[in-house]
Design a protein around this motif. Structure first.
Motif, PDB file in Angstrom:
ATOM      1  N   PHE A  33      -0.315   9.259   5.455  1.00 39.80           N
ATOM      2  CA  PHE A  33      -0.950   8.235   6.283  1.00 39.80           C
ATOM      3  C   PHE A  33      -2.443   8.125   5.997  1.00 39.80           C
ATOM      4  O   PHE A  33      -3.018   7.042   6.096  1.00 39.80           O
ATOM      5  N   ALA A  34      -3.094   9.209   5.646  1.00 35.21           N
ATOM      6  CA  ALA A  34      -4.507   9.130   5.258  1.00 35.21           C
ATOM      7  C   ALA A  34      -4.653   8.317   3.975  1.00 35.21           C
ATOM      8  O   ALA A  34      -5.574   7.500   3.852  1.00 35.21           O
ATOM      9  N   ASN A  35      -3.753   8.526   3.030  1.00 29.87           N
ATOM     10  CA  ASN A  35      -3.784   7.730   1.799  1.00 29.87           C
ATOM     11  C   ASN A  35      -3.458   6.272   2.081  1.00 29.87           C
ATOM     12  O   ASN A  35      -3.997   5.366   1.445  1.00 29.87           O
ATOM     13  N   LEU A  36      -2.575   6.045   3.021  1.00 30.32           N
ATOM     14  CA  LEU A  36      -2.184   4.682   3.378  1.00 30.32           C
ATOM     15  C   LEU A  36      -3.340   3.940   4.058  1.00 30.32           C
ATOM     16  O   LEU A  36      -3.535   2.752   3.831  1.00 30.32           O
ATOM     17  N   ALA A  37      -4.126   4.638   4.845  1.00 29.74           N
ATOM     18  CA  ALA A  37      -5.228   4.007   5.580  1.00 29.74           C
ATOM     19  C   ALA A  37      -6.477   3.836   4.730  1.00 29.74           C
ATOM     20  O   ALA A  37      -7.384   3.100   5.113  1.00 29.74           O
ATOM     21  N   GLU A  38      -6.543   4.487   3.588  1.00 25.05           N
ATOM     22  CA  GLU A  38      -7.756   4.463   2.772  1.00 25.05           C
ATOM     23  C   GLU A  38      -8.186   3.061   2.333  1.00 25.05           C
ATOM     24  O   GLU A  38      -9.377   2.742   2.384  1.00 25.05           O
ATOM     25  N   PRO A  39      -7.278   2.160   1.924  1.00 26.27           N
ATOM     26  CA  PRO A  39      -7.743   0.819   1.532  1.00 26.27           C
ATOM     27  C   PRO A  39      -8.417   0.058   2.668  1.00 26.27           C
ATOM     28  O   PRO A  39      -9.335  -0.716   2.440  1.00 26.27           O
ATOM     29  N   TRP A  40      -8.010   0.283   3.901  1.00 27.23           N
ATOM     30  CA  TRP A  40      -8.625  -0.412   5.030  1.00 27.23           C
ATOM     31  C   TRP A  40      -9.937   0.229   5.414  1.00 27.23           C
ATOM     32  O   TRP A  40     -10.790  -0.390   6.003  1.00 27.23           O
ATOM     33  N   ARG A  41     -10.123   1.494   5.096  1.00 33.41           N
ATOM     34  CA  ARG A  41     -11.332   2.209   5.452  1.00 33.41           C
ATOM     35  C   ARG A  41     -12.501   1.784   4.576  1.00 33.41           C
ATOM     36  O   ARG A  41     -13.624   1.727   5.030  1.00 33.41           O
ATOM     37  N   ALA A  44       0.810  -1.219   0.000  1.00 32.34           N
ATOM     38  CA  ALA A  44       0.000   0.000   0.000  1.00 32.34           C
ATOM     39  C   ALA A  44       0.846   1.273   0.000  1.00 32.34           C
ATOM     40  O   ALA A  44       0.367   2.325  -0.406  1.00 32.34           O
ATOM     41  N   THR A  45       2.100   1.190   0.428  1.00 35.71           N
ATOM     42  CA  THR A  45       2.941   2.383   0.532  1.00 35.71           C
ATOM     43  C   THR A  45       3.171   3.075  -0.808  1.00 35.71           C
ATOM     44  O   THR A  45       2.984   4.293  -0.896  1.00 35.71           O
ATOM     45  N   PRO A  46       3.556   2.376  -1.881  1.00 38.87           N
ATOM     46  CA  PRO A  46       3.718   3.089  -3.156  1.00 38.87           C
ATOM     47  C   PRO A  46       2.415   3.723  -3.647  1.00 38.87           C
ATOM     48  O   PRO A  46       2.425   4.828  -4.200  1.00 38.87           O
ATOM     49  N   ASP A  47       1.292   3.058  -3.418  1.00 32.87           N
ATOM     50  CA  ASP A  47       0.006   3.619  -3.826  1.00 32.87           C
ATOM     51  C   ASP A  47      -0.315   4.892  -3.040  1.00 32.87           C
ATOM     52  O   ASP A  47      -0.928   5.816  -3.571  1.00 32.87           O
TER      53      ASP A  47
END
Length: 88
Positions: free
Chosen positions: A59-67, A5-8
């Protein structure tokens, strides 16, 4: 999953992607403006704010797939409650 998820998360820093999320878009614009200010008049405080804002966006972009899935479920539950309230 975190490493995938980090590169995304960094790809989503593109303003065309961020504009779909208005709150994070405003934070990103604020980070850019603060970065400009920090470059023009460098101080530890300015750079601390810049780093903090960019970390918030990443970090908001990183957490988006789990949200996504959980948010959808919460929206469905809220919708059912609203329908029951109207029907009753």
């Amino acid at each position: 999953m975190l490493w995938k998820a980090t590169p995304d998360a960094f790809k989503k820093l593109d303003p065309r992607v961020q504009v779909k999320n208005p709150v994070m878009f405003v934070v990103e614009v604020g980070a850019l403006l603060c970065m400009y200010t920090a470059i023009r008049s460098s101080s530890a405080f300015n750079w601390t704010i810049v780093v903090w804002l960019w970390l918030t966006v990443v970090f908001a972009n990183l957490a988006e797939p789990w949200r996504g899935p959980r948010q959808g479920q919460a929206d469905r539950c809220a919708g059912q409650g609203a329908r029951r309230w109207r029907a009753g």
